[in-house]
Scaffold this motif. Sequence first.
Motif, short mmCIF file in Angstrom:
data_model
loop_
_atom_site.label_atom_id
_atom_site.label_comp_id
_atom_site.label_asym_id
_atom_site.label_seq_id
_atom_site.Cartn_x
_atom_site.Cartn_y
_atom_site.Cartn_z
N PHE A 169 0.86 -1.18 0.00
CA PHE A 169 0.00 0.00 0.00
C PHE A 169 0.90 1.23 0.00
O PHE A 169 1.15 1.86 1.03
CB PHE A 169 -0.92 0.00 1.24
CG PHE A 169 -2.19 0.77 1.02
CD1 PHE A 169 -3.30 0.15 0.45
CD2 PHE A 169 -2.27 2.10 1.37
CE1 PHE A 169 -4.47 0.86 0.24
CE2 PHE A 169 -3.45 2.82 1.16
CZ PHE A 169 -4.56 2.19 0.60
N THR A 229 0.04 -0.53 7.95
CA THR A 229 -0.43 -1.01 6.65
C THR A 229 -1.67 -1.89 6.81
O THR A 229 -2.66 -1.73 6.10
CB THR A 229 0.68 -1.79 5.94
OG1 THR A 229 1.83 -0.95 5.80
CG2 THR A 229 0.22 -2.24 4.57
N LEU A 273 -5.54 -1.09 5.40
CA LEU A 273 -6.25 -2.07 4.57
C LEU A 273 -7.54 -2.52 5.24
O LEU A 273 -8.58 -2.69 4.58
CB LEU A 273 -5.36 -3.27 4.29
CG LEU A 273 -4.14 -3.02 3.39
CD1 LEU A 273 -3.26 -4.26 3.36
CD2 LEU A 273 -4.59 -2.66 1.98
N GLU A 304 -10.50 -3.89 2.75
CA GLU A 304 -9.78 -4.67 1.76
C GLU A 304 -9.43 -6.04 2.38
O GLU A 304 -8.29 -6.29 2.80
CB GLU A 304 -8.51 -3.93 1.33
CG GLU A 304 -8.76 -2.68 0.53
CD GLU A 304 -9.17 -3.01 -0.91
OE1 GLU A 304 -8.97 -4.17 -1.33
OE2 GLU A 304 -9.67 -2.12 -1.60
N GLY A 354 -6.77 -7.97 0.66
CA GLY A 354 -5.48 -7.34 0.87
C GLY A 354 -4.90 -7.66 2.24
O GLY A 354 -3.70 -7.93 2.37
#
Length: 606
Positions: free
Chosen positions: A62, A86, A90, A95, A98
Amino acid sequence: LPAGNHSIVVKVKDSIGGVSEAIFGPIQVHAAAFPVSDTQSAECVQASQAVSTLRKMTEGSFPSIRDDSLVTGDRPASVCRSLNLTLSVLNSLEEISGVLNLARMALEIIDSIPVDHTLLSQCVDYAGALGSNTATSGGSKGCSSDAPLSLLSSDLWDIVSNYVERLALVTDIAAGEESLMVAQVIRESVETQSFKDGVKNIVQVKHVLDAVDSITANAEPSELAADLGNTLADSYGAILMKSGSASNHPASLELTSCSIEDQLVSSMDSLLHKAGKTSPPQSNAGEIQFRTSSFNATSGSIFADEVSSSSASSGLRVSISPTTAKSSISRYERPTNILTLLQLSAELIAQCRQRQIQQQALANTINAVLASDVASVNFYKSSGARLLSRGSSDHGPRVNITIALRSEIATTDCGVRRVCSFWDASLRVWRQDGCAYNGTDLDGLHTCACNHLTEFAVLADRRSCSPEENKVKLGYWGLVGLLLVIALAAFVQLARLAQTGFKKKNVAWTHFFVLAVAITRAISVLMVAELISNFEQIRMHNGVTVALLALPYIFHYYLYSLIMFQWACMVHNSRLSKNPFENFKKRYRATATSMGGGGVVVGVLF
């Protein structure tokens, strides 16, 4: 690359031979701020490579969050903070894929960090420049330079596991298409060295267990009977292996290792119950099977109106009598039940259980130990109601449970008393009410007959032989010795008669029957009294048992009838013949054969 400006030339050849070329650059390469030292340990080198790879992967997953928040002074922020931020971004953007992809790759890298006590400050490369000495967000200490590599690995694992567990606890995710991927990441996390060998407290282990339980509770039976069920079973197995070594946590004194194990047994039974609904009913249930390094398990549907059985392994077999009378069954609908079997190694689950055994032993001045695997057996109606649970009527069907005995305790030791016990989770004690120990079967498996179902085990009481028990054993051995002396005396007499060519046949037959009676009686005493290991009545074939018990009586009959006929012949020898028995020999044979043979037939039929 060496320090300086560099360019990268990329050439691509297409299918018709044309070549396209592109140049990227200039790329500025800085001199290594933390050069690798030749004297650096292998653990530091390995940790440095892992940290460098994890940082690049985290920032690349990301890129938009690579801002000043990830820079501390003239060096990057700790990898712990980078990974945590991170995953947080996400997760906030929902996500899910992700988060799971990053978690899966991060776990693989984290697993390569040595679980070692080497301090980060001793590593001159990346592992020694992870960030400031202060704790990272969330209280993580693993990225401080005064922390050991084992704590770095543990804290990175905690960060990843925390976000995956959050996803598993969301009902829509646990019941959705992502449930299998979430379960797979959890399985990978509990199979890492950071979880197996790292320091984890009971609260951390329980959080992982709750996440797996959430997926089990929300999944469909058809999913649990497929790959999802196998993945969850592997996770339960890894958690079970870790539960015994989990440390206490001062913030949750109400939690103990037994709490984790009790929840594990209940969770695995729920998995078996739901997965068993998908199997077609049959007499021998066992279509759904889970095999892990920690346990063997099976479940399936069985007909309620017939004797059914199931086997989790060669060391656990269960048979259960009908719970519904055939006369009460509708012509168009045959009732079914679900039988679940879970076999747990005593070495894994006995740590907390053994403490309870010892407490009971102190109260009763005994020394009891687990002498078998632990078997959790449960029975359900198709509606989901549990049958034969503890507290139900004692007049219910009997359940015969066969459990493999792992102990080396000799069966014939007079100080060993075996009892079939079940674990009372509410009282945290082993109890025996409703169960009876039925010895061993032909395969050497110990059998328990019970009228309720729960978690069972065979306990062995290693008491020293009391004087009364010694007297009983001594009496049996004394009887066997006396019989052998009688047999020896009869054999000597037969040998002396053989030197004369058995001229006195009646006397020879009498001594032969005495020899036969003594030998067969000694063998039957050895079997019934269980004086010799592996020579027990329960382990013998029924025909062999009947023969060994009946032969002494048969030879007794022939001996006494022969003596009686000889005495009667002498009393009624009015002609004073030298061998009066010769006149009655045919009558003796006919009487002995008819009466003796008839007795054998009646005995066998009975």
